[in-house]
Design an enzyme around this catalytic site. Structure first.
Site, PDB file in Angstrom:
ATOM      1  N   ASP A  16      47.852  38.345  28.942  1.00 24.46           N
ATOM      2  CA  ASP A  16      47.272  38.007  30.237  1.00 24.46           C
ATOM      3  C   ASP A  16      46.086  38.948  30.446  1.00 24.46           C
ATOM      4  OD1 ASP A  16      46.604  37.964  32.948  1.00 24.46           O
ATOM      5  OD2 ASP A  16      48.647  37.507  33.590  1.00 24.46           O
ATOM      6  N   ARG A  22      45.337  49.833  46.071  1.00 23.72           N
ATOM      7  CA  ARG A  22      44.610  49.611  44.817  1.00 23.72           C
ATOM      8  C   ARG A  22      43.111  49.469  45.104  1.00 23.72           C
ATOM      9  NH1 ARG A  22      45.775  44.083  41.549  1.00 23.72           N
ATOM     10  NH2 ARG A  22      44.402  43.255  43.158  1.00 23.72           N
ATOM     11  N   PHE A  62      53.038  41.086  36.177  1.00 24.04           N
ATOM     12  CA  PHE A  62      52.627  40.291  37.334  1.00 24.04           C
ATOM     13  C   PHE A  62      53.647  39.161  37.540  1.00 24.04           C
ATOM     14  CE2 PHE A  62      50.322  37.177  39.816  1.00 24.04           C
ATOM     15  CZ  PHE A  62      49.853  37.989  40.833  1.00 24.04           C
ATOM     16  N   TYR A  98      38.388  34.296  39.059  1.00 30.77           N
ATOM     17  CA  TYR A  98      37.928  34.723  40.393  1.00 30.77           C
ATOM     18  C   TYR A  98      37.859  36.229  40.574  1.00 30.77           C
ATOM     19  CZ  TYR A  98      43.049  34.490  40.906  1.00 30.77           C
ATOM     20  OH  TYR A  98      44.399  34.614  40.710  1.00 30.77           O
ATOM     21  N   LYS A  99      38.302  36.991  39.564  1.00 31.68           N
ATOM     22  CA  LYS A  99      38.262  38.449  39.735  1.00 31.68           C
ATOM     23  C   LYS A  99      36.926  38.980  39.209  1.00 31.68           C
ATOM     24  CE  LYS A  99      43.278  38.780  38.978  1.00 31.68           C
ATOM     25  NZ  LYS A  99      43.834  38.990  40.304  1.00 31.68           N
TER      26      LYS A  99
HETATM   27  C1  LIG Z   1      47.946  39.711  35.892  1.00 29.74           C
HETATM   28  C2  LIG Z   1      47.795  38.464  36.701  1.00 29.74           C
HETATM   29  N1  LIG Z   1      48.169  37.278  36.171  1.00 29.74           N
HETATM   30  C3  LIG Z   1      48.040  36.125  36.879  1.00 29.74           C
HETATM   31  C4  LIG Z   1      47.529  36.145  38.163  1.00 29.74           C
HETATM   32  C5  LIG Z   1      47.394  34.953  39.048  1.00 29.74           C
HETATM   33  O1  LIG Z   1      47.473  33.746  38.531  1.00 29.74           O
HETATM   34  P1  LIG Z   1      46.902  32.480  39.366  1.00 29.74           P
HETATM   35  O2  LIG Z   1      45.409  32.584  39.330  1.00 29.74           O
HETATM   36  O3  LIG Z   1      47.457  31.325  38.650  1.00 29.74           O
HETATM   37  O4  LIG Z   1      47.379  32.598  40.759  1.00 29.74           O
HETATM   38  C6  LIG Z   1      47.145  37.358  38.740  1.00 29.74           C
HETATM   39  C7  LIG Z   1      46.626  37.362  40.121  1.00 29.74           C
HETATM   40  O5  LIG Z   1      46.301  38.314  40.714  1.00 29.74           O
HETATM   41  C8  LIG Z   1      47.287  38.533  37.990  1.00 29.74           C
HETATM   42  O6  LIG Z   1      46.948  39.696  38.532  1.00 29.74           O
END
Ligand SMILES: Cc1ncc(COP(=O)(O)O)c(C=O)c1O
Length: 413
Positions: free
Chosen positions: A197, A372, A127, A222-223
């Protein structure tokens, strides 16, 4: 493969022991929402909780609420609530900042602790924020660099110069799930630390950080945790590592005694040292309700349903959309992926997404060519999966995506 029709799908919903959980969410009638991995839906209880917090706490007790209503302890309290979902102890998880900021804090802290080792190892196509933050950390600390090798070669690439391996457990695009235990063990054998992550893992797949001997992890709220747009994120630091790491963002909330107002920074003992500034209390209240949606849920049943939803989706797309330009880019083995599935469309994946959205089916487009679909086992039904594949087949078979309006790119794609 069993041939599925609408009645077999409806039978799956009828037999789903978690089907009542859907009633806990605001599921828009007009949408088939397969976007849980970009923004989870609103839990019904969040509306009441947030408005109560605003009216009674902020509106009634104002600043006294930090003590009376325990606002000050929310980062730890929410961390403790997330811990069981990721196989961690309560004292190892805290809610703070955003996922990106937490990558920065833990990566920089770990690189410093690793002394003269200079490499941050990751994979190409990770990401973007992870790679960008790694590049920023390398630049800031100097004499460090980011090396990327494909996931299959990560273990072989870890060497005596590797400071930290930075990987996303479930890949944001393909959904591929990495073997956390094996990679962590290989890193430890060479003296490297691993930062995981968990943005696409927490609340979607089983995660056992401590059983895997994990060092560090971050994830967003938020997911699959349904904490609302821009919800605060979480971070995990294994207990044994906590005292040896110092956050590079040495803000007062991570101080041993924030209200002593000393001039000199002394990190708090334990996980609290990874806080930085004042937490967003309204957002924390919303996240707490998102996490509460998991209460009383048998997690094994949840993971089983997640696998079954994505597997059903793949089987239906295979059956209905073959020869219509889609190519599966997620692993076929449900144990080798997270709770989302992506298909590449070689002509115009963006327009395909727009045509689906216009018909009420909500996926995500991921550049350059992926459509997706995310499956949130708390509220996605098998009938949602059926409806989405019917619409997908129509959009592809009629080449509906060729409509010029669907080619126009919005700011958020
Ligand atoms: C694997 C991954 N890491 C990090 C993030 C996003 O980070 P942030 O919430 O700081 O924008 C996402 C967002 O979709 C993600 O898919």
């Amino acid at each position: 493969m069993m041939l599925m029709n609408l009645s077999t799908i409806q039978a799956l919903d009828a037999a789903d022991p978690l089907r009542h959980k859907r009633d806990d969410f605001v599921v828009p009638d007009h949408l088939t929402y397969l976007d849980g991995n970009s923004l989870g839906l609103l839990p019904k209880s969040t509306l009441e909780r947030v408005s109560r917090m605003i009216c009674r706490q902020w509106g009634g007790d104002a600043v006294m609420s930090w003590n009376i209503h325990g606002w000050i302890g929310l980062p730890q309290r929410l961390g403790a609530q997330i811990a069981p979902l990721i196989g961690a102890e309560a004292k190892e998880v805290i809610v703070a900042d955003s996922a990106s900021v937490n990558v920065f804090k833990l990566l920089a802290a770990a690189c410093k602790a690793q002394g003269s080792r200079t490499t941050i190892l990751s994979e190409p196509g990770n990401f973007p924020t992870d790679l960008y933050i790694a590049q920023g950390v390398a630049e800031l600390l100097q004499d460090r660099h980011v090396r990327t090798v494909c996931a299959e070669e990560i273990v072989a690439a870890i060497d005596a110069d590797t400071a930290v391996v930075l990987l996303t457990h479930v890949h944001y695009k393909s959904g591929r799930k990495l073997d956390m235990a094996a990679i962590t063990a290989a890193a430890h054998a060479k003296g490297a630390l691993v930062l995981w992550d968990l943005c696409h893992s927490a609340g979607a797949v089983p995660v056992n950080l401590n059983a895997c001997g994990a060092d560090l992890a971050i994830g967003c709220g938020y997911k699959f945790l349904n904490g609302g747009p821009g919800a605060p994120a979480f971070l995990f630091v294994a207990e044994a590592l906590q005292e040896s790491l110092r956050s590079p963002l040495s803000g007062w909330m991570g101080h041993a005694a924030p209200f002593a107002f000393d001039d000199d920074y002394v990190p708090a003992r334990g996980i609290g040292r990874f806080l930085c500034g004042t937490p967003s209390i309204i957002a924390m209240a919303a996240l707490e309700q998102g996490i509460a949606s998991f209460e009383g849920t048998d997690l094994e049943l949840l993971w089983q349903k997640a696998r079954q939803l994505s597997q059903t989706f793949i089987e239906l797309v295979d059956a209905k959309c073959s020869g219509l330009g889609l190519r599966l880019i997620s692993p076929r083995d449900p144990y080798a992926r997270g709770s989302h599935v992506s298909f590449a469309h070689d002509e115009d994946a963006y327009a395909v997404c727009q045509a689906l959205i216009a018909r009420g089916v909500i996926p995500d487009f991921r550049a350059p060519d992926a459509v997706r679909f995310g499956f949130t086992p708390l509220y996605t039904s098998f009938e949602d999966v059926w409806k989405a594949t019917e619409t997908l087949r129509d959009v592809l078979a009629q080449r509906a995506w060729e409509e010029p309006a669907y080619q126009v790119r919005a700011a958020v794609t």
